[in-house]
Design a protein around this motif. Structure first.
Motif, PDB file in Angstrom:
ATOM      1  N   ALA A  16       0.828  -1.210   0.000  1.00 47.48           N
ATOM      2  CA  ALA A  16       0.000   0.000   0.000  1.00 47.48           C
ATOM      3  C   ALA A  16       0.860   1.257   0.000  1.00 47.48           C
ATOM      4  O   ALA A  16       0.525   2.255  -0.648  1.00 47.48           O
ATOM      5  N   ALA A  17       1.974   1.255   0.709  1.00 48.15           N
ATOM      6  CA  ALA A  17       2.879   2.408   0.745  1.00 48.15           C
ATOM      7  C   ALA A  17       3.543   2.606  -0.613  1.00 48.15           C
ATOM      8  O   ALA A  17       3.714   3.743  -1.068  1.00 48.15           O
ATOM      9  N   ILE A  18       3.907   1.518  -1.258  1.00 52.71           N
ATOM     10  CA  ILE A  18       4.503   1.595  -2.597  1.00 52.71           C
ATOM     11  C   ILE A  18       3.511   2.230  -3.568  1.00 52.71           C
ATOM     12  O   ILE A  18       3.859   3.128  -4.340  1.00 52.71           O
ATOM     13  N   THR A  19       2.270   1.778  -3.516  1.00 55.34           N
ATOM     14  CA  THR A  19       1.229   2.332  -4.391  1.00 55.34           C
ATOM     15  C   THR A  19       1.011   3.812  -4.085  1.00 55.34           C
ATOM     16  O   THR A  19       0.927   4.637  -5.005  1.00 55.34           O
ATOM     17  N   ALA A  20       0.930   4.173  -2.812  1.00 52.45           N
ATOM     18  CA  ALA A  20       0.713   5.565  -2.425  1.00 52.45           C
ATOM     19  C   ALA A  20       1.852   6.451  -2.937  1.00 52.45           C
ATOM     20  O   ALA A  20       1.610   7.522  -3.508  1.00 52.45           O
ATOM     21  N   GLU A  21       3.082   6.006  -2.751  1.00 50.43           N
ATOM     22  CA  GLU A  21       4.236   6.786  -3.205  1.00 50.43           C
ATOM     23  C   GLU A  21       4.214   6.968  -4.721  1.00 50.43           C
ATOM     24  O   GLU A  21       4.432   8.063  -5.237  1.00 50.43           O
ATOM     25  N   ARG A  22       3.911   5.904  -5.435  1.00 52.21           N
ATOM     26  CA  ARG A  22       3.884   5.986  -6.898  1.00 52.21           C
ATOM     27  C   ARG A  22       2.757   6.887  -7.394  1.00 52.21           C
ATOM     28  O   ARG A  22       2.929   7.641  -8.339  1.00 52.21           O
ATOM     29  N   LEU A  23       1.608   6.830  -6.735  1.00 57.24           N
ATOM     30  CA  LEU A  23       0.517   7.727  -7.114  1.00 57.24           C
ATOM     31  C   LEU A  23       0.912   9.185  -6.869  1.00 57.24           C
ATOM     32  O   LEU A  23       0.636  10.051  -7.703  1.00 57.24           O
ATOM     33  N   LEU A  24       1.570   9.457  -5.754  1.00 57.93           N
ATOM     34  CA  LEU A  24       2.009  10.825  -5.480  1.00 57.93           C
ATOM     35  C   LEU A  24       3.049  11.289  -6.496  1.00 57.93           C
ATOM     36  O   LEU A  24       3.041  12.451  -6.923  1.00 57.93           O
ATOM     37  N   LEU A  25       3.940  10.398  -6.903  1.00 57.71           N
ATOM     38  CA  LEU A  25       4.900  10.747  -7.958  1.00 57.71           C
ATOM     39  C   LEU A  25       4.174  11.100  -9.250  1.00 57.71           C
ATOM     40  O   LEU A  25       4.507  12.078  -9.922  1.00 57.71           O
ATOM     41  N   GLY A  83       1.775  27.082 -11.200  1.00 59.46           N
ATOM     42  CA  GLY A  83       3.122  27.571 -11.469  1.00 59.46           C
ATOM     43  C   GLY A  83       3.450  28.855 -10.726  1.00 59.46           C
ATOM     44  O   GLY A  83       4.613  29.114 -10.391  1.00 59.46           O
ATOM     45  N   GLU A  84       2.441  29.645 -10.447  1.00 56.49           N
ATOM     46  CA  GLU A  84       2.636  30.895  -9.713  1.00 56.49           C
ATOM     47  C   GLU A  84       2.798  30.655  -8.210  1.00 56.49           C
ATOM     48  O   GLU A  84       3.114  31.588  -7.466  1.00 56.49           O
ATOM     49  N   HIS A  85       2.574  29.432  -7.772  1.00 53.42           N
ATOM     50  CA  HIS A  85       2.624  29.119  -6.341  1.00 53.42           C
ATOM     51  C   HIS A  85       3.684  28.066  -6.010  1.00 53.42           C
ATOM     52  O   HIS A  85       3.551  27.339  -5.031  1.00 53.42           O
ATOM     53  N   ARG A  86       4.730  27.995  -6.822  1.00 49.76           N
ATOM     54  CA  ARG A  86       5.780  26.993  -6.604  1.00 49.76           C
ATOM     55  C   ARG A  86       6.368  27.070  -5.193  1.00 49.76           C
ATOM     56  O   ARG A  86       6.718  26.046  -4.611  1.00 49.76           O
ATOM     57  N   ARG A  87       6.511  28.248  -4.663  1.00 52.34           N
ATOM     58  CA  ARG A  87       7.119  28.440  -3.349  1.00 52.34           C
ATOM     59  C   ARG A  87       6.340  27.681  -2.263  1.00 52.34           C
ATOM     60  O   ARG A  87       6.921  27.189  -1.302  1.00 52.34           O
ATOM     61  N   ARG A  88       5.034  27.587  -2.421  1.00 48.89           N
ATOM     62  CA  ARG A  88       4.173  26.942  -1.421  1.00 48.89           C
ATOM     63  C   ARG A  88       3.837  25.493  -1.772  1.00 48.89           C
ATOM     64  O   ARG A  88       3.140  24.820  -1.014  1.00 48.89           O
ATOM     65  N   TYR A  89       4.323  25.012  -2.895  1.00 53.15           N
ATOM     66  CA  TYR A  89       3.900  23.718  -3.421  1.00 53.15           C
ATOM     67  C   TYR A  89       4.172  22.552  -2.465  1.00 53.15           C
ATOM     68  O   TYR A  89       3.249  21.826  -2.096  1.00 53.15           O
ATOM     69  N   TRP A  90       5.416  22.342  -2.071  1.00 49.85           N
ATOM     70  CA  TRP A  90       5.770  21.154  -1.284  1.00 49.85           C
ATOM     71  C   TRP A  90       5.234  21.190   0.138  1.00 49.85           C
ATOM     72  O   TRP A  90       4.840  20.157   0.688  1.00 49.85           O
ATOM     73  N   ASP A  91       5.248  22.356   0.745  1.00 52.75           N
ATOM     74  CA  ASP A  91       4.878  22.448   2.163  1.00 52.75           C
ATOM     75  C   ASP A  91       3.406  22.717   2.409  1.00 52.75           C
ATOM     76  O   ASP A  91       2.906  22.466   3.497  1.00 52.75           O
ATOM     77  N   GLU A  92       2.714  23.221   1.390  1.00 50.79           N
ATOM     78  CA  GLU A  92       1.320  23.594   1.616  1.00 50.79           C
ATOM     79  C   GLU A  92       0.362  23.030   0.563  1.00 50.79           C
ATOM     80  O   GLU A  92      -0.549  22.270   0.888  1.00 50.79           O
ATOM     81  N   LEU A  93       0.549  23.407  -0.695  1.00 47.53           N
ATOM     82  CA  LEU A  93      -0.427  23.054  -1.729  1.00 47.53           C
ATOM     83  C   LEU A  93      -0.583  21.551  -1.927  1.00 47.53           C
ATOM     84  O   LEU A  93      -1.703  21.033  -1.848  1.00 47.53           O
ATOM     85  N   LEU A  94       0.505  20.871  -2.220  1.00 43.48           N
ATOM     86  CA  LEU A  94       0.399  19.428  -2.465  1.00 43.48           C
ATOM     87  C   LEU A  94      -0.143  18.684  -1.245  1.00 43.48           C
ATOM     88  O   LEU A  94      -1.137  17.957  -1.374  1.00 43.48           O
ATOM     89  N   PRO A  95       0.451  18.848  -0.065  1.00 43.54           N
ATOM     90  CA  PRO A  95      -0.086  18.101   1.090  1.00 43.54           C
ATOM     91  C   PRO A  95      -1.549  18.410   1.404  1.00 43.54           C
ATOM     92  O   PRO A  95      -2.315  17.489   1.701  1.00 43.54           O
ATOM     93  N   SER A  96      -1.928  19.669   1.333  1.00 43.04           N
ATOM     94  CA  SER A  96      -3.314  20.004   1.706  1.00 43.04           C
ATOM     95  C   SER A  96      -4.306  19.439   0.701  1.00 43.04           C
ATOM     96  O   SER A  96      -5.361  18.920   1.088  1.00 43.04           O
ATOM     97  N   ARG A  97      -3.988  19.506  -0.587  1.00 38.25           N
ATOM     98  CA  ARG A  97      -4.907  18.972  -1.604  1.00 38.25           C
ATOM     99  C   ARG A  97      -4.996  17.444  -1.498  1.00 38.25           C
ATOM    100  O   ARG A  97      -6.075  16.875  -1.613  1.00 38.25           O
ATOM    101  N   VAL A  98      -3.864  16.795  -1.279  1.00 36.19           N
ATOM    102  CA  VAL A  98      -3.869  15.326  -1.149  1.00 36.19           C
ATOM    103  C   VAL A  98      -4.637  14.918   0.100  1.00 36.19           C
ATOM    104  O   VAL A  98      -5.464  14.007   0.065  1.00 36.19           O
ATOM    105  N   ARG A  99      -4.380  15.599   1.208  1.00 32.39           N
ATOM    106  CA  ARG A  99      -5.062  15.267   2.468  1.00 32.39           C
ATOM    107  C   ARG A  99      -6.577  15.411   2.324  1.00 32.39           C
ATOM    108  O   ARG A  99      -7.340  14.525   2.715  1.00 32.39           O
ATOM    109  N   THR A 100      -7.013  16.505   1.736  1.00 26.54           N
ATOM    110  CA  THR A 100      -8.445  16.732   1.549  1.00 26.54           C
ATOM    111  C   THR A 100      -9.069  15.626   0.708  1.00 26.54           C
ATOM    112  O   THR A 100     -10.104  15.062   1.073  1.00 26.54           O
TER     113      THR A 100
END
Length: 145
Positions: free
Chosen positions: A24-33, A46-63
């Motif tokens: 399941a972790a392998i699948t999750a990692e590959r889906l995130l990639l 593209g205008e929000h690259r600065r916030r991408y790793w710490d905010e945008l990606l995690p919050s959208r995935v979590r939701t």
């Protein structure tokens, strides 16, 4: 001999990163990639690259992880929240294969281990990008010779 999948190529760029062992972790990692590598960077993100790793990606995935009860629903929610455009045939195939995996264990991993998975994906993405820059610099230097 089977072709190497896109995620296998990206993971191979960081041999020092310990491989995950839980399916399941392998699948999750590959889906995130695949989420990361199929973002439409020409859109608003593209205008929000600065916030991408710490905010945008995690919050959208979590939701999406808490709103979906299946992986296809999770992908659909993410595709609405982030501009995901899968244009490469090999990537489309891998996404379809991964979305057919058992949903509950993968969604549980995404809920419980998201920061660690995002960290791993970031390490991989930054390493792949560095390899590309190095290869392009070497190629450009060779053209000038």
């Amino acid at each position: 001999m089977p072709a190497v999948s896109p995620t296998e190529r990206w993971l191979a760029a960081v041999p020092e990163l310990p491989a995950l062992t839980q399916p399941a972790a392998i699948t999750a990692e590959r889906l995130l990639l695949l989420v990361h590598y199929n973002l439409d960077w020409d859109s608003w993100i593209g205008e929000h690259r600065r916030r991408y790793w710490d905010e945008l990606l995690p919050s959208r995935v979590r939701t999406a992880t808490y709103r979906a009860d299946t992986l296809p629903a999770w992908w659909s929610l993410l595709a609405q929240a982030l501009p995901i455009v899968v244009t490469d045939k090999a990537r489309r195939l891998e996404v379809a294969q991964l979305l057919a995996e058992p949903s509950a264990p993968v969604l549980a991993i995404l809920r419980e281990q998201l920061p660690a998975l995002v960290l791993r994906v970031r390490i991989i993405a930054e390493t792949v990008a560095e390899h590309r820059r190095t290869t392009e610099a070497v190629d450009a230097a060779g053209e000038g010779s």
